[in-house]
Design a protein around this motif. Structure first.
Motif, mmCIF file in Angstrom:
data_model
loop_
_atom_site.group_PDB
_atom_site.id
_atom_site.type_symbol
_atom_site.label_atom_id
_atom_site.label_comp_id
_atom_site.label_asym_id
_atom_site.label_seq_id
_atom_site.Cartn_x
_atom_site.Cartn_y
_atom_site.Cartn_z
ATOM 1 N N LEU A 268 0.814 -1.216 0.000
ATOM 2 C CA LEU A 268 0.000 0.000 0.000
ATOM 3 C C LEU A 268 0.851 1.271 0.000
ATOM 4 O O LEU A 268 0.481 2.264 -0.625
ATOM 5 C CB LEU A 268 -0.916 0.011 1.228
ATOM 6 N N LEU A 269 1.982 1.250 0.687
ATOM 7 C CA LEU A 269 2.739 2.495 0.866
ATOM 8 C C LEU A 269 3.815 2.744 -0.185
ATOM 9 O O LEU A 269 4.185 3.901 -0.440
ATOM 10 C CB LEU A 269 3.343 2.551 2.273
ATOM 11 N N ILE A 270 4.324 1.689 -0.826
ATOM 12 C CA ILE A 270 5.418 1.890 -1.774
ATOM 13 C C ILE A 270 4.982 2.521 -3.101
ATOM 14 O O ILE A 270 5.656 3.439 -3.598
ATOM 15 C CB ILE A 270 6.178 0.568 -2.014
ATOM 16 N N PRO A 271 3.863 2.088 -3.734
ATOM 17 C CA PRO A 271 3.479 2.763 -4.993
ATOM 18 C C PRO A 271 3.352 4.278 -4.864
ATOM 19 O O PRO A 271 3.830 5.003 -5.761
ATOM 20 C CB PRO A 271 2.143 2.097 -5.346
ATOM 21 N N PRO A 272 2.756 4.816 -3.789
ATOM 22 C CA PRO A 272 2.699 6.279 -3.660
ATOM 23 C C PRO A 272 4.073 6.938 -3.625
ATOM 24 O O PRO A 272 4.227 8.078 -4.082
ATOM 25 C CB PRO A 272 1.961 6.491 -2.335
ATOM 26 N N VAL A 273 5.078 6.233 -3.094
ATOM 27 C CA VAL A 273 6.423 6.801 -3.054
ATOM 28 C C VAL A 273 6.896 7.134 -4.462
ATOM 29 O O VAL A 273 7.406 8.238 -4.737
ATOM 30 C CB VAL A 273 7.407 5.815 -2.373
ATOM 31 N N TYR A 274 6.710 6.221 -5.384
ATOM 32 C CA TYR A 274 7.210 6.403 -6.742
ATOM 33 C C TYR A 274 6.300 7.304 -7.574
ATOM 34 O O TYR A 274 6.776 8.053 -8.434
ATOM 35 C CB TYR A 274 7.420 5.032 -7.400
ATOM 36 N N ILE A 275 4.999 7.237 -7.321
ATOM 37 C CA ILE A 275 4.079 8.121 -8.039
ATOM 38 C C ILE A 275 4.344 9.574 -7.652
ATOM 39 O O ILE A 275 4.479 10.451 -8.510
ATOM 40 C CB ILE A 275 2.611 7.758 -7.704
ATOM 41 N N LEU A 276 4.425 9.834 -6.349
ATOM 42 C CA LEU A 276 4.633 11.201 -5.871
ATOM 43 C C LEU A 276 5.974 11.759 -6.327
ATOM 44 O O LEU A 276 6.083 12.924 -6.705
ATOM 45 C CB LEU A 276 4.524 11.232 -4.342
ATOM 46 N N THR A 277 7.013 10.924 -6.299
ATOM 47 C CA THR A 277 8.330 11.394 -6.730
ATOM 48 C C THR A 277 8.324 11.763 -8.206
ATOM 49 O O THR A 277 8.876 12.796 -8.608
ATOM 50 C CB THR A 277 9.396 10.305 -6.477
ATOM 51 N N THR A 278 7.681 10.939 -9.025
ATOM 52 C CA THR A 278 7.628 11.207 -10.468
ATOM 53 C C THR A 278 6.857 12.480 -10.764
ATOM 54 O O THR A 278 7.229 13.265 -11.648
ATOM 55 C CB THR A 278 6.975 10.018 -11.201
ATOM 56 N N ILE A 279 5.767 12.725 -10.029
ATOM 57 C CA ILE A 279 4.927 13.893 -10.284
ATOM 58 C C ILE A 279 5.548 15.174 -9.713
ATOM 59 O O ILE A 279 5.531 16.235 -10.344
ATOM 60 C CB ILE A 279 3.524 13.682 -9.690
ATOM 61 N N LEU A 280 6.122 15.079 -8.515
ATOM 62 C CA LEU A 280 6.667 16.262 -7.861
ATOM 63 C C LEU A 280 7.974 16.740 -8.491
ATOM 64 O O LEU A 280 8.297 17.925 -8.448
ATOM 65 C CB LEU A 280 6.885 15.977 -6.368
ATOM 66 N N TYR A 281 8.749 15.806 -9.055
ATOM 67 C CA TYR A 281 10.029 16.172 -9.670
ATOM 68 C C TYR A 281 9.929 15.841 -11.162
ATOM 69 O O TYR A 281 10.107 14.695 -11.572
ATOM 70 C CB TYR A 281 11.178 15.402 -9.026
#
Length: 477
Positions: free
Chosen positions: A120-133
């Motif tokens: 549950l917690l790992i996909p948001p890590v990569y989604i947020l990083t891709t969108i924010l940077y």
């Protein structure tokens, strides 16, 4: 005033990146720190080395099986909500593991609860990083920090776990995980979801079940090799059938205009497909070599948890050194070159581990090989992730992040299952060499996949486009 606002914004971004990177660290730590607790756990819980191997592998497998559904849920419920929920579920599993009276409860807490929480917690890590940077340099920097901490978590897991196990107890290592989760929850208060959740998005429950069951059957088949070849064949064949059923279901849902768990369009990007293969093999090498060397040192050489952890410091230093250079390397070298270089260093490191372990009995014989493996993995972890994530626009980040993490964690499961099964079947110097040779051969396969990635003019040029670029940006390179 403008300078103060900018400073505050940078501090807020720093806390968010720290939360995301720590989340990757603790999940990777959980996958490797048990490697140095094999003797302690098996004695305390009255189980065997194979029992501990099963617990580790099932944890990695649950992550792999549920990562795609976990990525899909972020679209419906939001990235931050899934992230925080995953942290809470993970913490419950860590505390349950710390109090486990037997192997069954340990598997429930560590393998199931922590596995579900991670998914549950790992996909948001990569989604947020891709969108924010959004530009390749800042994204490489952010992914470099995240992958560095992830790799360090996996590589330093044995050392940290060994120190805690010898100093206090193996149970305290799970309390440590719960404490780190508490820190991440505090840091995530500053996290804002850049994309609003869409509660109307459908969720393919049937597809989630089929994909999970198929992956579980395949990996359990590998684990059954030591007990029965026929059982292995039956489980793997059944798993392949279920996965085929899953993909046929996906095709049928897409043809009828419904939204499946995983769009087949994700597999139409050649560069992304190659990047996924390299990710799978990288984590297979990392977790496979970690389990094999740790189990061999403890069971065959008789080293305790802290001695084993200290030896693994070489891999940690190598991985930290090359991972933190990810931004500078991304500016100067093509992604393909970095990934190929990483595989070459890693395979050489495995060969050195085999040769020196056969020639010398000293613990120092393991240091050069582990250092090379750490350096190699650190060089290629970030560019592989960047290649895959940057291949798709923002609206597909949930799907590709889940697929990417699933493929990586499936590699971790395969590494522990394949190399671990070969080692556990004999627990001798010959079995150790056989397991490591198998990893080296698989590593050469990863190198071949990396060689097929498109050539670039330098600095990861094809990835310079923002994530809002067409899906074919990389595939047509």
């Amino acid at each position: 005033m403008a300078e103060t606002s900018s400073s505050g914004q940078r501090a807020g971004q720093g806390r968010v990146l720290a939360a995301l990177a720590l989340a990757q660290f603790i999940c990777s730590f959980a996958g490797s720190n048990m490697n140095v607790m094999i003797n302690d756990i098996s004695e305390d819980l009255d189980t065997t080395v194979q029992g501990v191997q099963v617990a580790i592998t099932v944890f990695l497998l649950v992550m792999a099986a549920l990562m795609i559904p976990g990525g899909k849920l972020t679209d419906r419920y939001g990235r931050k909500r899934c992230f925080v929920t995953g942290l809470i579920v993970y913490a419950v599993g860590a505390l349950l593991s710390a109090a486990a009276p037997g192997l069954g409860v340990l598997i429930l807490g560590n393998s199931i609860f922590e596995g579900v929480g991670t998914a549950l917690l790992i996909p948001p890590v990569y989604i947020l990083t891709t969108i924010l940077y959004q530009d390749v340099t800042s994204r490489a920097r952010a992914f470099g920090v995240i992958m560095a901490l992830g790799g360090i978590g996996a590589a330093a897991g044995p050392l940290i776990g060994g120190l805690i196990t010898e100093g206090i107890s193996w149970r305290a290592a799970f309390v440590f995980q719960a404490l780190v989760i508490a820190v991440i929850v505090l840091l995530s208060r500053h996290l804002e979801d850049p994309l609003p959740p869409d509660p109307t998005r459908s969720f393919d429950t049937g597809g989630a079940v089929l994909s999970a069951v198929g992956l579980v059957l395949v990996v359990m088949g590998i684990l059954a090799t030591d007990n029965s070849v026929w059982l292995m064949i039956a489980l793997i064949a059944l798993g392949a059938f279920v996965l085929l059923w899953f993909f046929r279901r996906v095709r049928a849902k897409e043809a009828s205009g419904q939204e499946p768990l995983l769009s087949l369009a994700l597999f139409r990007n050649r560069t992304s497909n190659l990047g996924l293969i390299t990710q799978n093999v990288q984590w297979l090498l990392l977790m496979g070599s970690s389990f094999t060397v740790a189990a061999y040192l403890q069971v065959v050489r008789g080293y305790n948890a802290i001695e084993t952890g200290v030896i693994f410091t070489a891999a940690t230093l190598g991985l930290l050194t090359s991972s933190l250079a990810a931004e500078r390397l991304a500016e100067r070298r093509p992604q393909r070159t970095l990934i190929m270089t990483g595989f070459v260093l890693t395979v050489i490191g495995v060969a050195v581990l085999i040769a020196l372990a056969a020639a010398y009995t000293t613990a120092w014989a393991f240091v050069p090989g582990l250092l090379l493996i750490g350096l190699g993995l650190g060089v290629m972890l970030t560019p592989s992730v960047n290649v895959v994530q940057s291949s798709f626009p923002e609206e597909q980040q949930g799907e590709i992040s889940g697929l990417s993490r699933s493929v990586s964690n499936l590699g971790s499961s395969f590494g522990t299952a394949i190399a671990g099964t070969i080692l556990v079947s004999g627990l001798t110097k010959g079995a150790y060499a056989a397991a490591m040779i198998t990893l080296a051969v698989i590593g050469l396969g990863g190198l071949a996949a990396a060689a097929l990635l498109p050539r670039t003019t330098g600095g990861g040029a094809p990835l310079a486009a923002r994530t809002t670029a067409p899906t074919t940006t990389l595939g047509d390179s």
